[in-house]
Design a protein around this motif. Structure first.
Motif, short mmCIF file in Angstrom:
data_model
loop_
_atom_site.label_atom_id
_atom_site.label_comp_id
_atom_site.label_asym_id
_atom_site.label_seq_id
_atom_site.Cartn_x
_atom_site.Cartn_y
_atom_site.Cartn_z
N PHE A 32 0.77 -1.12 0.23
CA PHE A 32 0.10 -0.09 0.29
C PHE A 32 0.97 1.34 -0.49
O PHE A 32 1.93 1.43 1.00
CB PHE A 32 -1.02 0.28 1.63
CG PHE A 32 -1.57 -0.92 1.48
CD1 PHE A 32 -3.50 -1.15 0.78
CD2 PHE A 32 -1.83 -2.05 2.38
CE1 PHE A 32 -3.79 -2.35 1.07
CE2 PHE A 32 -2.59 -3.12 2.06
CZ PHE A 32 -4.21 -3.09 1.71
N PRO A 33 0.63 2.46 -0.93
CA PRO A 33 1.43 3.38 -0.24
C PRO A 33 1.18 4.09 0.41
O PRO A 33 0.37 4.72 1.29
CB PRO A 33 0.90 4.46 -2.09
CG PRO A 33 -0.82 3.99 -2.06
CD PRO A 33 -0.55 1.98 -1.70
N ALA A 34 2.28 4.53 0.90
CA ALA A 34 2.31 5.52 2.06
C ALA A 34 3.41 6.40 1.60
O ALA A 34 3.53 7.10 0.88
CB ALA A 34 3.32 4.97 3.12
N ASP A 35 3.24 8.01 2.96
CA ASP A 35 3.91 8.66 2.57
C ASP A 35 5.93 8.92 2.48
O ASP A 35 5.88 9.87 1.86
CB ASP A 35 4.23 9.84 3.62
CG ASP A 35 2.34 10.31 4.05
OD1 ASP A 35 1.81 10.19 2.45
OD2 ASP A 35 2.40 10.98 5.00
N ASN A 36 6.17 7.61 2.74
CA ASN A 36 7.67 7.39 2.90
C ASN A 36 7.79 6.32 2.09
O ASN A 36 9.17 5.56 1.66
CB ASN A 36 8.03 7.50 4.06
CG ASN A 36 7.25 6.21 4.71
OD1 ASN A 36 6.54 6.17 4.40
ND2 ASN A 36 8.17 5.88 6.27
N GLY A 37 6.86 5.93 0.68
CA GLY A 37 7.44 4.78 0.20
C GLY A 37 6.26 3.57 0.06
O GLY A 37 4.89 4.43 0.41
#
Length: 70
Positions: free
Chosen positions: A19-24
């Protein structure tokens, strides 16, 4: 003895879901493999947050493509 590899009801090889997150990418399921033969029962157990539901939802195709990647 007969080769049961051709008779799997379900075979999962190297399942990876992220799942995409702010840091990758956050990858709760990384490299899961198993198979289920006819007349077998599989139980997926583990601690809270270890990826059981994400594994099951990935297999069923219920991970939304805009939110996750299988």
């Amino acid at each position: 003895m007969e080769d049961k590899s051709k008779n799997y009801l379900l075979e999962v090889k190297n399942l990876r879901t992220g799942f995409p997150a702010d840091n990758g990418m956050v990858v709760p399921v990384d490299g899961v493999s198993f198979h289920v033969n006819p007349k077998e029962t599989l139980a997926i157990v583990g601690e809270s947050g270890c990826g059981k539901s994400v594994t099951s939802m990935s297999i069923l195709g219920l991970i939304h493509k805009q939110n996750g990647k299988i």
